[in-house]
Design a protein around this motif. Structure first.
Motif, short mmCIF file in Angstrom:
data_model
loop_
_atom_site.label_atom_id
_atom_site.label_comp_id
_atom_site.label_asym_id
_atom_site.label_seq_id
_atom_site.Cartn_x
_atom_site.Cartn_y
_atom_site.Cartn_z
N MET A 117 0.83 -1.20 0.00
CA MET A 117 0.00 0.00 0.00
C MET A 117 0.87 1.26 0.00
SD MET A 117 -1.73 0.13 3.82
CE MET A 117 -0.76 0.48 5.31
N TYR A 118 2.02 1.20 0.63
CA TYR A 118 2.94 2.33 0.62
C TYR A 118 3.58 2.49 -0.76
CZ TYR A 118 7.04 5.22 1.72
OH TYR A 118 7.99 6.20 1.73
N GLY A 119 3.95 1.37 -1.38
CA GLY A 119 4.57 1.43 -2.70
C GLY A 119 3.62 1.94 -3.77
N TYR A 120 2.33 1.63 -3.64
CA TYR A 120 1.35 2.06 -4.63
C TYR A 120 0.97 3.52 -4.46
CZ TYR A 120 -2.34 1.24 -8.07
OH TYR A 120 -3.12 1.28 -9.21
N ASP A 121 0.98 3.99 -3.22
CA ASP A 121 0.66 5.39 -2.93
C ASP A 121 1.37 5.78 -1.63
OD1 ASP A 121 -0.39 7.91 -2.53
OD2 ASP A 121 -2.37 7.20 -1.89
N ASN A 122 2.55 6.37 -1.75
CA ASN A 122 3.34 6.66 -0.55
C ASN A 122 2.91 7.93 0.17
OD1 ASN A 122 4.52 8.90 -1.88
ND2 ASN A 122 6.21 7.66 -2.64
N LYS A 123 2.00 8.68 -0.43
CA LYS A 123 1.44 9.89 0.19
C LYS A 123 2.52 10.91 0.58
CE LYS A 123 -2.52 7.33 2.05
NZ LYS A 123 -3.47 7.82 1.03
N GLY A 124 3.68 10.78 -0.02
CA GLY A 124 4.76 11.73 0.27
C GLY A 124 5.42 11.50 1.62
N GLN A 153 4.91 7.99 12.60
CA GLN A 153 5.08 9.41 12.88
C GLN A 153 4.11 10.27 12.05
OE1 GLN A 153 7.04 10.76 15.25
NE2 GLN A 153 7.65 8.70 15.88
N ALA A 154 3.74 9.78 10.87
CA ALA A 154 2.80 10.50 10.01
C ALA A 154 1.36 10.27 10.43
CB ALA A 154 2.99 10.07 8.55
N GLY A 155 1.15 9.36 11.39
CA GLY A 155 -0.18 9.10 11.89
C GLY A 155 -1.06 8.27 10.98
N VAL A 156 -0.46 7.43 10.13
CA VAL A 156 -1.26 6.64 9.20
C VAL A 156 -1.14 5.13 9.43
CG1 VAL A 156 -1.22 8.41 7.41
CG2 VAL A 156 0.59 6.67 7.46
N ILE A 157 -0.67 4.77 10.60
CA ILE A 157 -0.56 3.35 10.92
C ILE A 157 -0.71 3.17 12.42
CG2 ILE A 157 1.93 3.15 11.34
CD1 ILE A 157 1.91 0.63 9.63
N THR A 158 -1.22 2.02 12.80
CA THR A 158 -1.34 1.70 14.22
C THR A 158 -1.07 0.21 14.41
OG1 THR A 158 -2.80 1.81 16.16
CG2 THR A 158 -3.81 1.15 14.09
N GLY A 159 -0.69 -0.14 15.60
CA GLY A 159 -0.42 -1.54 15.88
C GLY A 159 -1.48 -2.14 16.79
N PHE A 160 -1.11 -3.18 17.50
CA PHE A 160 -2.02 -3.84 18.42
C PHE A 160 -1.94 -3.17 19.80
CE2 PHE A 160 -1.27 -6.92 15.08
CZ PHE A 160 -2.52 -7.49 14.89
N PRO A 161 -2.94 -3.41 20.65
CA PRO A 161 -2.95 -2.79 21.98
C PRO A 161 -1.71 -3.08 22.82
CG PRO A 161 -5.11 -3.68 21.47
CD PRO A 161 -4.19 -4.15 20.40
N ASP A 162 -1.04 -4.21 22.55
CA ASP A 162 0.17 -4.54 23.32
C ASP A 162 1.42 -3.88 22.73
OD1 ASP A 162 0.44 -5.98 21.00
OD2 ASP A 162 0.75 -7.92 21.95
N GLN A 163 1.22 -2.90 21.85
CA GLN A 163 2.30 -2.12 21.23
C GLN A 163 3.21 -2.98 20.35
OE1 GLN A 163 1.59 0.91 21.70
NE2 GLN A 163 3.26 1.86 20.57
N THR A 164 2.60 -3.91 19.63
CA THR A 164 3.33 -4.72 18.66
C THR A 164 2.74 -4.48 17.27
OG1 THR A 164 1.84 -6.63 18.91
CG2 THR A 164 3.78 -6.53 20.37
N MET A 165 3.50 -4.87 16.24
CA MET A 165 3.03 -4.77 14.86
C MET A 165 2.79 -6.13 14.24
SD MET A 165 2.35 -1.78 13.65
CE MET A 165 2.25 -2.28 11.95
N LYS A 166 3.44 -7.16 14.78
CA LYS A 166 3.26 -8.53 14.26
C LYS A 166 3.42 -8.58 12.73
CE LYS A 166 0.18 -10.05 18.03
NZ LYS A 166 0.45 -8.89 18.90
N LEU A 167 4.52 -8.05 12.27
CA LEU A 167 4.74 -7.92 10.83
C LEU A 167 4.83 -9.25 10.08
CD1 LEU A 167 7.33 -4.99 10.83
CD2 LEU A 167 4.91 -4.88 10.22
N TRP A 182 -6.68 3.35 8.69
CA TRP A 182 -5.70 4.30 9.23
C TRP A 182 -4.90 4.94 8.10
CZ3 TRP A 182 -3.94 6.27 13.95
CH2 TRP A 182 -4.70 5.91 15.06
N TYR A 183 -4.50 4.13 7.14
CA TYR A 183 -3.67 4.67 6.05
C TYR A 183 -4.44 5.69 5.23
CZ TYR A 183 0.13 4.67 2.66
OH TYR A 183 1.21 5.05 1.87
#
Length: 265
Positions: A117-124, A153-167, A182-183
Motif C-alpha cells: 500500500m505504501y509502494g502504490y501510494d506513498n502519500k509523500g 510518525q505520520a499518523g497513518v498506521i497503528t499496531g495492536f494494543p500490546d504495542q506490537t506490529m506482528k509484521l 488508518w492509512y
C-alpha cells in the motif's frame, strides 16, 4: 675593307638575335603557364558535396526509452484478479520471485501488505529513524524499522494494543480493514463519532459478525457498509465475514488497486 668588317659584325648580331628567339623564347612563356597552373584550385576531398540524405543523418546515439517495461506475472495469466495484479505490479514497488511468479493464492503477511500500500501510494511520507523504537517487536535492527516509524510518525498506521506490529503474521481480513482505514485517514475508523453499538448492529446479519475483534469492529463496518462495499467486493458476498481468515496476495492486490481507482474516479 672597313665596310666589309662592319657588315660581318652586323650579320653576327642578327644571327645571335635569331638563335635567341628559336631556343630561349619559350622559357618565359613556359614559366607563365607553370605559374598559372600552380595557383589553380583543386577541390579538396572535404569540399565534395555530400548527398542530402546523408547530411540529415544524425551521429548522436538515440536516447534510451524512459517508458517503464511491462511487468507480467507468469502465474497470474487467467487469474480472476489478473488485471488488478498487473496494475499493482506497474504502480508499486513489488517484485516477483526468481521464477517470475506472483503467487496470487498465497497468504500475504502484514509486512508485505504495508509495503504494497505504501509502494502504490506513498502519500509523500518519508522513512524515519527515531532514537527509540515505537513498537516492541520492530527494533532498530529490523528491515522495516524506518518505514514503520515513518508511517507511525505520520499518523497513518497503528499496531495492536500490546504495542506490537506482528509484521510476520499472515494478514487477516479484519486487520486489513484497520490498516487501510488508518492509512486512508478514515475518520470513522481513527476518530469515530458514531457509537460502537451502531457499528456492531451492521455486523449482526452475518453469522459470525460477533466474532470480529473489538478493535476491528469500526473498520470492518466502514468497508462493509461503504458505497462500494469493498469488503464483499473483494471477499465475496457470503453469509459469513470470516474476519480472521487470511487475505491472499490476489485479494490484497484487488483491494489496493480497486480502492485507489474509485478514489481517483
Amino acid at each position: 675593307m672597313l665596310k666589309r668588317m662592319a657588315f660581318l659584325v652586323l650579320s653576327a648580331c642578327l644571327a645571335s638575335i635569331i638563335l635567341a628567339g628559336c631556343f630561349g623564347g619559350a622559357g618565359p612563356e613556359e614559366d607563365v603557364v607553370t605559374s598559372n597552373e600552380a595557383v589553380t584550385e583543386v577541390p579538396s576531398p572535404t569540399a565534395v558535396n555530400t548527398p542530402s540524405n546523408q547530411e540529415e543523418q544524425s551521429t548522436e546515439t538515440p536516447a534510451a526509452s524512459t517508458q517503464p517495461e511491462t511487468v507480467q506475472a507468469v502465474d497470474a495469466a487467467g487469474h480472476v484478479s489478473e488485471t488488478f495484479i498487473a496494475k499493482l505490479l506497474q504502480g508499486g514497488n513489488i517484485e516477483l520471485d526468481a521464477e517470475g511468479n506472483f503467487r496470487p493464492n498465497e497468504a500475504i503477511t502484514r509486512s508485505e501488505f504495508i509495503h504494497w500500500m505504501y509502494g502504490y501510494d506513498n502519500k509523500g511520507i518519508k522513512p524515519f529513524k527515531p532514537s527509540a523504537p515505537s513498537f516492541v517487536d520492530v527494533p532498530a535492527q529490523h528491515a522495516d524499522f524506518e518505514l514503520i516509524e515513518g508511517l507511525y510518525q505520520a499518523g497513518v498506521i497503528t499496531g495492536f494494543p500490546d504495542q506490537t506490529m506482528k509484521l510476520d503474521k499472515e494478514l487477516s481480513r479484519e486487520e486489513l480493514c484497520l490498516l487501510w482505514g488508518w492509512y486512508q485517514s478514515a475518520d470513522s475508523v481513527i476518530d469515530p463519532i458514531i457509537p460502537l453499538a451502531s457499528a456492531e448492529l451492521s455486523l449482526k446479519p452475518y453469522g459470525d459478525g460477533d466474532k470480529v475483534g473489538q478493535i476491528f469492529i469500526r473498520a470492518v463496518d466502514k468497508y462493509l457498509t461503504n458505497e462500494d462495499s469493498s469488503y464483499t467486493a473483494v471477499f465475496g458476498k457470503t453469509p459469513k465475514l470470516n474476519p480472521q481468515g487470511s487475505v491472499s496476495r490476489a485479494e490484497a492486490a484487488q483491494w489496493i488497486v480497486s480502492y485507489s481507482e474509485k478514489k481517483e474516479g
